[in-house]
Design a protein around this motif. Structure first.
Motif, PDB file in Angstrom:
ATOM      1  N   UNK A 150      -0.032   5.323   2.362  1.00 52.63           N
ATOM      2  CA  UNK A 150       0.439   4.239   2.343  1.00 52.63           C
ATOM      3  C   UNK A 150      -0.371   3.599   0.866  1.00 52.63           C
ATOM      4  N   UNK A 151      -1.278   4.087   0.398  1.00 52.94           N
ATOM      5  CA  UNK A 151      -2.644   3.448  -0.352  1.00 52.94           C
ATOM      6  C   UNK A 151      -2.242   4.013  -2.272  1.00 52.94           C
ATOM      7  N   UNK A 152      -1.826   5.303  -1.701  1.00 56.09           N
ATOM      8  CA  UNK A 152      -1.300   6.040  -3.325  1.00 56.09           C
ATOM      9  C   UNK A 152      -0.223   5.394  -3.481  1.00 56.09           C
ATOM     10  N   UNK A 153       1.021   4.406  -2.725  1.00 56.86           N
ATOM     11  CA  UNK A 153       1.903   4.146  -3.213  1.00 56.86           C
ATOM     12  C   UNK A 153       2.269   2.716  -2.741  1.00 56.86           C
ATOM     13  N   UNK A 154       0.525   2.341  -3.393  1.00 56.63           N
ATOM     14  CA  UNK A 154       0.918   0.824  -3.351  1.00 56.63           C
ATOM     15  C   UNK A 154       0.616   0.466  -2.522  1.00 56.63           C
ATOM     16  N   UNK A 155       0.276   0.313  -1.323  1.00 56.30           N
ATOM     17  CA  UNK A 155       1.007  -0.687   0.078  1.00 56.30           C
ATOM     18  C   UNK A 155      -0.003  -0.205   0.770  1.00 56.30           C
ATOM     19  N   UNK A 156      -1.382  -0.624   0.486  1.00 55.22           N
ATOM     20  CA  UNK A 156      -2.330  -0.686   1.469  1.00 55.22           C
ATOM     21  C   UNK A 156      -2.600  -1.163   2.690  1.00 55.22           C
ATOM     22  N   UNK A 157      -2.971  -0.112   4.135  1.00 52.20           N
ATOM     23  CA  UNK A 157      -3.640  -0.218   5.365  1.00 52.20           C
ATOM     24  C   UNK A 157      -4.877  -0.082   5.999  1.00 52.20           C
ATOM     25  N   UNK A 158      -5.310  -0.701   5.262  1.00 57.22           N
ATOM     26  CA  UNK A 158      -6.544  -1.151   5.435  1.00 57.22           C
ATOM     27  C   UNK A 158      -6.926  -1.307   6.810  1.00 57.22           C
ATOM     28  N   UNK A 159      -6.088  -2.145   7.812  1.00 57.19           N
ATOM     29  CA  UNK A 159      -6.673  -2.349   9.348  1.00 57.19           C
ATOM     30  C   UNK A 159      -4.932  -2.216   9.985  1.00 57.19           C
TER      31      UNK A 159
END
Length: 217
Positions: free
Chosen positions: A188-197
């Motif tokens: 998700x981070x690689x496609x610009x949709x962060x999912x840190x939590x």
């Protein structure tokens, strides 16, 4: 008892005051500011003054964008609940991509608005049919290309199951489940949709149809 500190941003003063008065009736909510712009809120509240939730009108007349407003508020440490009076799917999509807890119409009955604000104040994601409809038509949600196994693990974990329970239900080891979650976050981070939590993961799962939107067939 802790009282959640809530600010309301709406450039229609009479409307804003009415909603602020309504939300002030929630027993654990303290409305600390009613302002017309994000800049005004940031100027009036020093960084050390905690704000738990900002209820943000999506259409402000100061020329600001939804994504910029949400970004500035989240940098300030506040969660954001998007407030809308219309049917502008583009604004709702922009809000969803920016990381709001949810999108709610101003025209909802008072009891619905009170429930939504009370839940958002504690950080709960508010998944609505309006939000679902906006996301369904969003051409800018880049595909994270999750594998079937990654989608399975995400569906369980994002729905609230802890790693040991996910492991039990999938037949994987707990360490493997944790590795899958790490890979999902990375994709998700690689496609610009962060999912840190975990809340972010829940949102991504809603956006990609891995979990159903509550109340949406």
């Amino acid at each position: 008892m802790y009282r959640y500190r809530v600010a309301l941003i709406d450039d229609h003063e009479i409307v804003a005051r009415g909603f602020a008065e309504l939300f002030s009736t929630i027993h654990n909510i303290h409305v600390v500011a009613t302002v017309a712009t994000v800049s005004e809120l940031l100027e009036k509240t020093p960084p050390e003054e905690k704000i738990d939730l900002v209820i943000l009108d999506l259409r402000l007349s100061d020329g600001s964008t939804v994504s910029s407003n949400v970004h500035r508020l989240r940098e300030r440490g506040a969660d954001v609940l998007a407030f809308t009076g219309g049917d502008d799917a583009q604004l709702m999509r922009s809000a969803a991509r920016s990381g709001v807890l949810g999108v709610v119409r101003k025209s909802e009955p008072a009891n619905v608005l009170l429930d939504v604000v009370a839940r958002a104040a504690v950080g709960e994601t508010i998944a609505s049919t309006d939000w679902a409809a906006a996301l369904d038509g969003d051409p800018e949600l880049s595909d994270a290309a999750l594998s079937p196994r990654e989608r399975q693990v995400l569906s369980l974990y994002a729905a609230g199951a802890k790693a040991p329970l996910v492991a039990s239900r999938t037949g994987l080891s707990e360490s493997t489940v944790i590795d899958y979650i790490r890979r999902v976050r990375s994709k998700y981070e690689r496609v610009g949709r962060p999912a840190n939590t975990k809340i972010d993961l829940y949102k991504r799962a809603l956006e990609d149809g891995i979990l159903p939107i509550p109340g949406h067939p």
